[in-house]
Motif scaffolding. Sequence first.
Motif, PDB file in Angstrom:
ATOM      1  N   HIS A  11       0.812  -1.231   0.000  1.00 51.15           N
ATOM      2  CA  HIS A  11       0.000   0.000   0.000  1.00 51.15           C
ATOM      3  C   HIS A  11       0.840   1.273   0.000  1.00 51.15           C
ATOM      4  CE1 HIS A  11       1.309  -0.236   4.150  1.00 51.15           C
ATOM      5  NE2 HIS A  11       0.839   0.980   4.376  1.00 51.15           N
ATOM      6  N   GLN A  13       3.226   2.543  -2.086  1.00 51.00           N
ATOM      7  CA  GLN A  13       3.532   3.279  -3.318  1.00 51.00           C
ATOM      8  C   GLN A  13       2.817   2.621  -4.497  1.00 51.00           C
ATOM      9  OE1 GLN A  13       7.866   2.871  -3.406  1.00 51.00           O
ATOM     10  NE2 GLN A  13       7.688   1.226  -4.889  1.00 51.00           N
ATOM     11  N   GLY A  14       2.912   3.275  -5.648  1.00 48.71           N
ATOM     12  CA  GLY A  14       2.402   2.707  -6.889  1.00 48.71           C
ATOM     13  C   GLY A  14       0.903   2.415  -6.853  1.00 48.71           C
ATOM     14  N   ILE A  15       0.519   1.296  -7.447  1.00 49.40           N
ATOM     15  CA  ILE A  15      -0.902   0.938  -7.578  1.00 49.40           C
ATOM     16  C   ILE A  15      -1.552   0.785  -6.194  1.00 49.40           C
ATOM     17  CG2 ILE A  15      -2.467  -0.875  -8.403  1.00 49.40           C
ATOM     18  CD1 ILE A  15      -0.292  -1.424 -10.632  1.00 49.40           C
ATOM     19  N   LEU A  51       5.549  -5.615   7.476  1.00 47.58           N
ATOM     20  CA  LEU A  51       5.858  -7.044   7.311  1.00 47.58           C
ATOM     21  C   LEU A  51       6.588  -7.246   5.989  1.00 47.58           C
ATOM     22  CD1 LEU A  51       4.889  -9.520   9.032  1.00 47.58           C
ATOM     23  CD2 LEU A  51       3.057  -9.792   7.408  1.00 47.58           C
ATOM     24  N   LEU A  53       7.012  -9.507   3.148  1.00 50.63           N
ATOM     25  CA  LEU A  53       6.335 -10.685   2.590  1.00 50.63           C
ATOM     26  C   LEU A  53       7.327 -11.653   1.929  1.00 50.63           C
ATOM     27  CD1 LEU A  53       3.163  -8.908   1.159  1.00 50.63           C
ATOM     28  CD2 LEU A  53       3.299 -10.346   3.205  1.00 50.63           C
ATOM     29  N   ASN A  80      -1.627  -7.219  -3.650  1.00 52.66           N
ATOM     30  CA  ASN A  80      -1.060  -6.319  -4.660  1.00 52.66           C
ATOM     31  C   ASN A  80       0.468  -6.282  -4.634  1.00 52.66           C
ATOM     32  OD1 ASN A  80      -0.901  -3.696  -6.369  1.00 52.66           O
ATOM     33  ND2 ASN A  80      -0.013  -3.102  -4.399  1.00 52.66           N
ATOM     34  N   VAL A 104       7.492 -13.337  -2.410  1.00 53.15           N
ATOM     35  CA  VAL A 104       6.686 -12.105  -2.435  1.00 53.15           C
ATOM     36  C   VAL A 104       5.521 -12.228  -3.428  1.00 53.15           C
ATOM     37  CG1 VAL A 104       6.708  -9.621  -2.939  1.00 53.15           C
ATOM     38  CG2 VAL A 104       8.649 -10.669  -1.763  1.00 53.15           C
ATOM     39  N   ILE A 132      -3.496  -9.423  -7.706  1.00 52.57           N
ATOM     40  CA  ILE A 132      -3.044  -8.578  -8.814  1.00 52.57           C
ATOM     41  C   ILE A 132      -2.083  -9.377  -9.696  1.00 52.57           C
ATOM     42  CG2 ILE A 132      -1.828  -6.468  -9.469  1.00 52.57           C
ATOM     43  CD1 ILE A 132      -4.626  -5.930  -8.276  1.00 52.57           C
ATOM     44  N   SER A 133      -2.472  -9.480 -10.951  1.00 57.61           N
ATOM     45  CA  SER A 133      -1.746 -10.302 -11.908  1.00 57.61           C
ATOM     46  C   SER A 133      -0.956  -9.405 -12.867  1.00 57.61           C
ATOM     47  CB  SER A 133      -2.766 -11.179 -12.653  1.00 57.61           C
ATOM     48  OG  SER A 133      -2.122 -12.081 -13.496  1.00 57.61           O
ATOM     49  N   SER A 134      -0.766  -9.872 -14.068  1.00 62.53           N
ATOM     50  CA  SER A 134      -0.017  -9.121 -15.076  1.00 62.53           C
ATOM     51  C   SER A 134      -0.262  -9.795 -16.422  1.00 62.53           C
ATOM     52  CB  SER A 134       1.480  -9.191 -14.733  1.00 62.53           C
ATOM     53  OG  SER A 134       2.253  -8.791 -15.834  1.00 62.53           O
ATOM     54  N   LYS A 151       3.519 -14.937 -11.642  1.00 63.47           N
ATOM     55  CA  LYS A 151       2.192 -14.380 -11.962  1.00 63.47           C
ATOM     56  C   LYS A 151       1.291 -15.452 -12.591  1.00 63.47           C
ATOM     57  CE  LYS A 151       2.603 -10.121 -10.486  1.00 63.47           C
ATOM     58  NZ  LYS A 151       1.788  -9.626  -9.370  1.00 63.47           N
ATOM     59  N   GLY A 178      -2.503  -3.672 -16.444  1.00 67.38           N
ATOM     60  CA  GLY A 178      -1.973  -2.952 -17.614  1.00 67.38           C
ATOM     61  C   GLY A 178      -0.563  -2.465 -17.324  1.00 67.38           C
ATOM     62  N   VAL A 180       1.633   0.391 -16.012  1.00 73.62           N
ATOM     63  CA  VAL A 180       1.252   1.479 -15.108  1.00 73.62           C
ATOM     64  C   VAL A 180       2.487   2.269 -14.662  1.00 73.62           C
ATOM     65  CG1 VAL A 180      -0.150   2.025 -13.079  1.00 73.62           C
ATOM     66  CG2 VAL A 180      -0.502  -0.154 -14.267  1.00 73.62           C
TER      67      VAL A 180
HETATM   68  N1  NAP Z   1       3.452  -1.211 -12.754  1.00 75.29           N
HETATM   69  C1  NAP Z   1       3.085  -2.002 -13.748  1.00 75.29           C
HETATM   70  O1  NAP Z   1       3.197  -1.650 -14.937  1.00 75.29           O
HETATM   71  C2  NAP Z   1       2.496  -3.343 -13.443  1.00 75.29           C
HETATM   72  C3  NAP Z   1       2.080  -4.131 -14.546  1.00 75.29           C
HETATM   73  C4  NAP Z   1       1.512  -5.372 -14.293  1.00 75.29           C
HETATM   74  C5  NAP Z   1       1.371  -5.823 -12.985  1.00 75.29           C
HETATM   75  N2  NAP Z   1       1.801  -5.046 -11.931  1.00 75.29           N
HETATM   76  C6  NAP Z   1       1.620  -5.575 -10.575  1.00 75.29           C
HETATM   77  O2  NAP Z   1       0.960  -4.613  -9.772  1.00 75.29           O
HETATM   78  C7  NAP Z   1       1.363  -4.745  -8.409  1.00 75.29           C
HETATM   79  C8  NAP Z   1       1.849  -3.408  -7.879  1.00 75.29           C
HETATM   80  O3  NAP Z   1       2.930  -2.982  -8.691  1.00 75.29           O
HETATM   81  P1  NAP Z   1       3.527  -1.497  -8.647  1.00 75.29           P
HETATM   82  O4  NAP Z   1       4.018  -1.227 -10.003  1.00 75.29           O
HETATM   83  O5  NAP Z   1       2.584  -0.583  -7.973  1.00 75.29           O
HETATM   84  O6  NAP Z   1       4.800  -1.767  -7.708  1.00 75.29           O
HETATM   85  P2  NAP Z   1       5.696  -0.782  -6.832  1.00 75.29           P
HETATM   86  O7  NAP Z   1       5.448   0.640  -7.193  1.00 75.29           O
HETATM   87  O8  NAP Z   1       7.065  -1.323  -6.907  1.00 75.29           O
HETATM   88  O9  NAP Z   1       5.098  -1.019  -5.345  1.00 75.29           O
HETATM   89  C9  NAP Z   1       5.212  -2.265  -4.756  1.00 75.29           C
HETATM   90  C10 NAP Z   1       4.505  -2.262  -3.395  1.00 75.29           C
HETATM   91  O10 NAP Z   1       4.681  -3.568  -2.830  1.00 75.29           O
HETATM   92  C11 NAP Z   1       5.324  -3.452  -1.555  1.00 75.29           C
HETATM   93  N3  NAP Z   1       6.288  -4.546  -1.411  1.00 75.29           N
HETATM   94  C12 NAP Z   1       7.294  -4.866  -2.256  1.00 75.29           C
HETATM   95  N4  NAP Z   1       8.031  -5.864  -1.743  1.00 75.29           N
HETATM   96  C13 NAP Z   1       7.462  -6.188  -0.550  1.00 75.29           C
HETATM   97  C14 NAP Z   1       7.781  -7.121   0.464  1.00 75.29           C
HETATM   98  N5  NAP Z   1       8.859  -7.934   0.383  1.00 75.29           N
HETATM   99  N6  NAP Z   1       6.984  -7.199   1.564  1.00 75.29           N
HETATM  100  C15 NAP Z   1       5.921  -6.366   1.686  1.00 75.29           C
HETATM  101  N7  NAP Z   1       5.573  -5.454   0.762  1.00 75.29           N
HETATM  102  C16 NAP Z   1       6.340  -5.356  -0.350  1.00 75.29           C
HETATM  103  C17 NAP Z   1       6.031  -2.094  -1.560  1.00 75.29           C
HETATM  104  O11 NAP Z   1       6.080  -1.530  -0.256  1.00 75.29           O
HETATM  105  P3  NAP Z   1       7.408  -1.528   0.675  1.00 75.29           P
HETATM  106  O12 NAP Z   1       8.563  -1.192  -0.208  1.00 75.29           O
HETATM  107  O13 NAP Z   1       7.080  -0.513   1.728  1.00 75.29           O
HETATM  108  O14 NAP Z   1       7.480  -2.919   1.238  1.00 75.29           O
HETATM  109  C18 NAP Z   1       5.083  -1.261  -2.424  1.00 75.29           C
HETATM  110  O15 NAP Z   1       4.065  -0.700  -1.616  1.00 75.29           O
HETATM  111  C19 NAP Z   1       2.453  -5.831  -8.396  1.00 75.29           C
HETATM  112  O16 NAP Z   1       1.895  -7.070  -8.039  1.00 75.29           O
HETATM  113  C20 NAP Z   1       2.906  -5.867  -9.859  1.00 75.29           C
HETATM  114  O17 NAP Z   1       3.446  -7.121 -10.207  1.00 75.29           O
HETATM  115  C21 NAP Z   1       2.362  -3.824 -12.132  1.00 75.29           C
END
Ligand code: NAP
Length: 244
Positions: A11, A13-15, A51, A53, A80, A104, A132-134, A151, A178, A180
């Motif tokens: 929660h 950052q990002g999505i 935590l 993960l 997510n 994770v 949340i997939s991809s 995934k 998508g 993002v």
């Molecule tokens: N961005 C895209 O284009 C895209 C496309 C397809 C799918 N997705 C999927 O969408 C989801 C979110 O992606 P995003 O792009 O928003 O990623 P992101 O900006 O890198 O954010 C990842 C989030 O997951 C948390 N996280 C990462 N490792 C963790 C761990 N070991 N334990 C607990 N929390 C953890 C991070 O918080 P902390 O660092 O505070 O732990 C952060 O809040 C993911 O499942 C990703 O595979 C993203």
Amino acid sequence: MQKSLLILTGHTQGIGKAILDHYLKKEDIQILAISRSKLDIESENLTQISLDLGDLMILESQLAGLFPHDHFEKIILINNAGWIGEVKPIGELGPAELRKQINVNLLAPMYLTNAFIKAYKTTSAQKIICNISSGAASKPVSGWGGYCSTKAALAMFTLVAAKENKSQEFKFYSLAPGVVDTKMQEELRSVTEADFPDLEKFKKYQEEGLLASTELVARKTAYVLENPNLFTEVIQDVRNVQLA
Ligand SMILES: NC(=O)c1ccc[n+]([C@@H]2O[C@H](COP(=O)([O-])OP(=O)(O)OC[C@H]3O[C@@H](n4cnc5c(N)ncnc54)[C@H](OP(=O)(O)O)[C@@H]3O)[C@@H](O)[C@H]2O)c1
């Protein structure tokens, strides 16, 4: 007013942050948010749990106490948190990084899905699990061996869970967001073309403004979860969701 419950991973950052912001605007939802770090947000509706993960021993030890048992109208789990992992060809992947990525992206959401079903199976609340997939779950991408595999496996786990729990109160989604505009995309653009042959394509997504905003993805995700009667299939893609 009867409250709903949202359990959300990733929660900070990002999505995930955009999903958190969307639900924080609502008064009738209690949010339990899990990431490694915490946000500086004060809200009586938000409880943050720090935590990793990637550390399944710690997750396992906390699972039993993780799920509140008040009388909720609706209970949602959004798995997510995810990690693109080491972007390298198979043959050059580090075992420790692979293990962390599988923890994770796959095992933690499997543990949480399993424990969620166990905790809430007999409650009458409407229950939704959204993993949340991809697009990478169904398409091989060079350099993403660990990411595509985790995934794909999580999507299959979600399909099996849906098949086993066909009652009206349970709904399962494997939702692809998508492409993002998040840190994950930033990370991808910083690797070498030798490790990631599609690098130029992903750089162009950013240059040409083709990356979706996290806010739009969050609104569409919430729309799916609020209208399960309109989205009957387990496998969903945010890009196909038209907001009313
Ligand atoms: N961005 C895209 O284009 C895209 C496309 C397809 C799918 N997705 C999927 O969408 C989801 C979110 O992606 P995003 O792009 O928003 O990623 P992101 O900006 O890198 O954010 C990842 C989030 O997951 C948390 N996280 C990462 N490792 C963790 C761990 N070991 N334990 C607990 N929390 C953890 C991070 O918080 P902390 O660092 O505070 O732990 C952060 O809040 C993911 O499942 C990703 O595979 C993203």
